[in-house]
Design an enzyme around this catalytic site. Structure first.
Site, PDB file in Angstrom:
ATOM      1  N   PRO A 127       0.829  -1.209   0.000  1.00  0.00           N
ATOM      2  CA  PRO A 127       0.000   0.000   0.000  1.00  0.00           C
ATOM      3  C   PRO A 127       0.866   1.263   0.000  1.00  0.00           C
ATOM      4  CG  PRO A 127      -0.099  -1.089   2.132  1.00  0.00           C
ATOM      5  CD  PRO A 127       0.691  -1.974   1.229  1.00  0.00           C
ATOM      6  N   CYS A 128       0.344   2.304  -0.599  1.00  0.00           N
ATOM      7  CA  CYS A 128       1.056   3.578  -0.596  1.00  0.00           C
ATOM      8  C   CYS A 128       1.190   4.070   0.841  1.00  0.00           C
ATOM      9  CB  CYS A 128       0.304   4.607  -1.421  1.00  0.00           C
ATOM     10  SG  CYS A 128       0.246   4.177  -3.170  1.00  0.00           S
ATOM     11  N   GLN A 129       2.199   4.866   1.105  1.00  0.00           N
ATOM     12  CA  GLN A 129       2.483   5.307   2.464  1.00  0.00           C
ATOM     13  C   GLN A 129       1.282   5.970   3.128  1.00  0.00           C
ATOM     14  OE1 GLN A 129       5.973   7.717   2.585  1.00  0.00           O
ATOM     15  NE2 GLN A 129       7.318   6.040   2.048  1.00  0.00           N
ATOM     16  N   HIS A 131      -1.777   5.365   2.857  1.00  0.00           N
ATOM     17  CA  HIS A 131      -2.879   4.452   3.141  1.00  0.00           C
ATOM     18  C   HIS A 131      -2.460   3.255   3.984  1.00  0.00           C
ATOM     19  CE1 HIS A 131      -5.356   6.653   0.334  1.00  0.00           C
ATOM     20  NE2 HIS A 131      -4.385   6.574  -0.527  1.00  0.00           N
TER      21      HIS A 131
END
Length: 139
Positions: A127-129, A131
């Site tokens: 996941p992106c940072q 999120h």
């Protein structure tokens, strides 16, 4: 575990190699088929595409999945997947990794996306940072 990777390398020897290994490729140069879950805009797919370019192969993205429709549009523009979906992954795949038996949802997924079965590589981006539960700066 055999220790032999996709291109016939001894994986442990390849990882310990001090110099850049020469890419052998396969004589028939079949395409590398991928399914990309949590695809984002395609960071992992870009690495596979570069491998394919360097080994004179085609890269075929059978299915790309990301919950963000806008980001998925960028992915589709860059990699032209055969199929794509922004559905929640839990509505598509919900089985136990320790069993070979498919759940009803997984059978429906494979019926809907038959090209997703038995890819050469299954990609799953973190996941992106912003999120991620691992992001200690903003949570």
């Amino acid at each position: 575990m055999s220790g032999r990777g996709m291109f016939g390398y001894d994986d442990a020897k390849w990882l310990r190699n001090q110099s850049k290994p020469r890419m052998k490729g396969e004589p028939n140069k079949r395409p590398i088929r991928t399914v990309d879950l949590f695809a984002g805009c395609g960071g992992l797919a870009l690495g596979i595409a570069e491998l394919c370019r360097r080994t004179n192969r085609e890269h075929v993205v059978e299915v790309a999945s990301d919950s963000d429709e806008d980001i998925l549009e960028i992915y589709k523009s860059n990699f032209q997947p055969i199929e794509s979906t922004s559905e929640d992954i839990d509505t598509l795949i919900n089985g136990d990794l320790r069993t070979k038996k498919l759940t009803k949802k997984e059978i429906e997924f494979l019926n809907r996306y038959p090209n997703a079965k038995n890819p050469d590589l299954l990609l799953g981006g973190p996941p992106c940072q912003g999120h991620s539960d691992l992001n200690n700066w903003t949570r």
